[in-house]
Design a protein around this motif. Structure first.
Motif, PDB file in Angstrom:
ATOM      1  N   TYR A 110      -6.652   7.231   6.597  1.00 17.22           N
ATOM      2  CA  TYR A 110      -5.754   6.396   5.812  1.00 17.22           C
ATOM      3  C   TYR A 110      -4.349   6.447   6.415  1.00 17.22           C
ATOM      4  N   MET A 141      -9.430   1.086   1.987  1.00 16.62           N
ATOM      5  CA  MET A 141      -8.633   0.105   2.699  1.00 16.62           C
ATOM      6  C   MET A 141      -9.436  -1.190   2.769  1.00 16.62           C
ATOM      7  N   ARG A 164       0.840  -1.207   0.000  1.00 15.52           N
ATOM      8  CA  ARG A 164       0.000   0.000   0.000  1.00 15.52           C
ATOM      9  C   ARG A 164       0.869   1.248   0.000  1.00 15.52           C
TER      10      ARG A 164
END
Length: 454
Positions: free
Chosen positions: A146, A92, A8
């Motif tokens: 995030y 997510m 990520r």
């Protein structure tokens, strides 16, 4: 799990690098066209810049939208392209969400809820919202930030500096230095969910007596600096009421007016992110609206009583054609070196923004002007006048006032609301007293645990 997080981070870094290259490339093409005297298709350059900024789907795009809301700052085609951008981010995954929740609330975090949906109900530029149920059965909204957003915001703001610097070199009629500082400060504040929780508490205190406006309560024991848990307020999307009856549409608009003007006129506070997604409508199933839910308290601007006094002075100056009072208002806000002609130039936009409030009758905001054309002529005239009378340094406080006013006006246009805005303004504002506002503000901010404005 470590590989998932690393992937990520790598994806975000790669996306940011791509957007940085795009912004730089578009900036170079725009500068080259201007320096070489080539006109080219301004619209195509505007679309290219919007695409470059939109590639990250994050904070830099929010700043771009702010730029687009300031009259005369950007050519019309650029402003229109940037206003189209919508804040989004890749969600997510459920496994990653559980890891993030564990990092915020500890290993036994799931025992703190009766239920928690790991799949997002909504996404925003800095985080995503999850539905949950408290142990007492209350429906909750958990906004989870995030990962790595602090570094991403700083990187985004550096990209924005490229755009501002280019603008100052190629279109110096508006000095954007203070604007850049204001945008940076407000976006950084949005990262602090503890501060946002205090903002929500402030608004709940201020608007608690207004029955047509609902503010969610905060659950501090389920919140951290990167997790904000509030009550879930059921409601329909605002645009879903465009086809509702006139009484419902007017009731929604009146509630929105109160939700914005009461905090500002009595406490010097504004909700600086007045876009359509931050309102939902509560009422019956047959679209008979009762009021609005006011959502998202990350972008709140607190002004001094002196600044609010400037807003009143500008209004009274325009209403009574008292030019000296309008000049005094601009100087109160921080405009410097104003000539008579430059002040008149600023009044072009001021008359446009204040127009519904100056007109003592029931009317729509646009008042017969097609929504697609509303404000275009005034923005063009302002831009042309500033070419002759500028440059002008835009005070930082002006940025969110103007953005919020445009956002609110846009909502009224969508609803096609017809109200006596003049009457509403005078009922809400009352007899203004800077001393009384300062006293009310100090008490409310202290109760919410927020610092006084400077």
């Amino acid at each position: 799990m470590e590989d998932e997080e690393a992937n990520r981070f790598s994806a975000r870094a790669a996306r940011y690098a791509r957007v940085g290259a795009n912004v730089g490339g578009v900036a170079a093409r725009i500068a080259g066209a201007r320096l070489l005297g080539g006109g080219g298709a301004s619209g195509s350059r505007a679309a290219a810049l919007a695409q470059a900024l939109g590639g990250l789907k994050g904070p830099v795009m929010k700043a771009a939208q702010m730029m687009a809301s300031v009259p005369g700052l950007l050519p019309q085609d650029y402003a229109e392209e940037l206003q189209k951008l919508q804040s989004e981010a890749p969600p997510m995954g459920a496994a990653f969400v559980k890891r993030r929740m564990r990092a915020e609330l500890g290993a036994d975090w799931q025992s703190l809820f009766a239920a928690f949906d790991p799949h997002p109900a909504a996404a925003a530029s800095l985080g995503q919202v999850h539905r949950a149920t408290a142990k007492d059965g209350t429906a909750l909204a958990c906004k989870l930030q995030y990962p790595d957003m602090t570094s991403i915001v700083e990187a985004d703001l550096r990209q924005l500096e490229i755009v501002f610097a280019l603008h100052r070199r190629l279109n110096p009629i508006i000095d954007t230095r203070e604007m850049a500082k204001e945008i940076g400060d407000r976006v950084r504040e949005e990262l602090d969910y503890r501060r946002e929780a205090k903002h929500a508490a402030l608004y709940r205190d201020i608007l608690g007596h207004v029955e047509e406006v609902r503010v969610p309560g905060v659950r501090p024991e389920l919140s951290t600096g990167r997790l904000l848990t509030m009550e879930w307020l059921d409601g329909g999307k605002l645009l879903g009421f465009k086809g509702a009856g006139e009484s419902s549409r007017n009731r929604i608009a009146k509630a929105m007016f109160k939700a914005w003007w009461i905090p500002f006129s009595r406490f010097g506070v504004i909700h600086g992110d007045a876009h359509l997604g931050n309102y939902t409508v509560f009422g019956t199933n047959d679209q008979e609206a009762r009021g609005i839910n006011l959502l998202d308290y990350g972008c709140i601007r607190i002004f001094t009583a002196k600044f609010v006094g400037g807003v009143v002075d500008l209004y009274e100056g325009l209403l009574h054609k008292d030019f000296a009072r309008t000049v005094h208002a601009y100087e109160t806000w921080g405009f410097r070196g104003l000539t008579k002609d430059l002040a008149e130039t600023l009044n072009i936009w001021a008359r446009f923004i204040y127009a519904p409030l100056l007109d003592d009758r029931v009317r729509s905001v646009a008042d017969g002007v097609a929504p697609a054309k509303y404000g275009r002529k005034e923005a063009f005239n302002l831009h042309q006048a500033l070419k002759k009378e500028g440059p002008v340094l835009v005070p930082r406080e002006f940025v969110f006032m103007d953005r919020a006013a445009i956002g609110l006006g846009s909502a009224f246009l969508h609803l096609d609301a017809r109200l006596n805005f003049y009457q509403l303004f005078h009922e809400t504002m009352g007899k203004f007293s800077a001393a009384a506002l300062a006293e009310r503000q100090a008490g409310a901010l202290a109760k919410a645990g927020l610092p006084a404005p400077v």
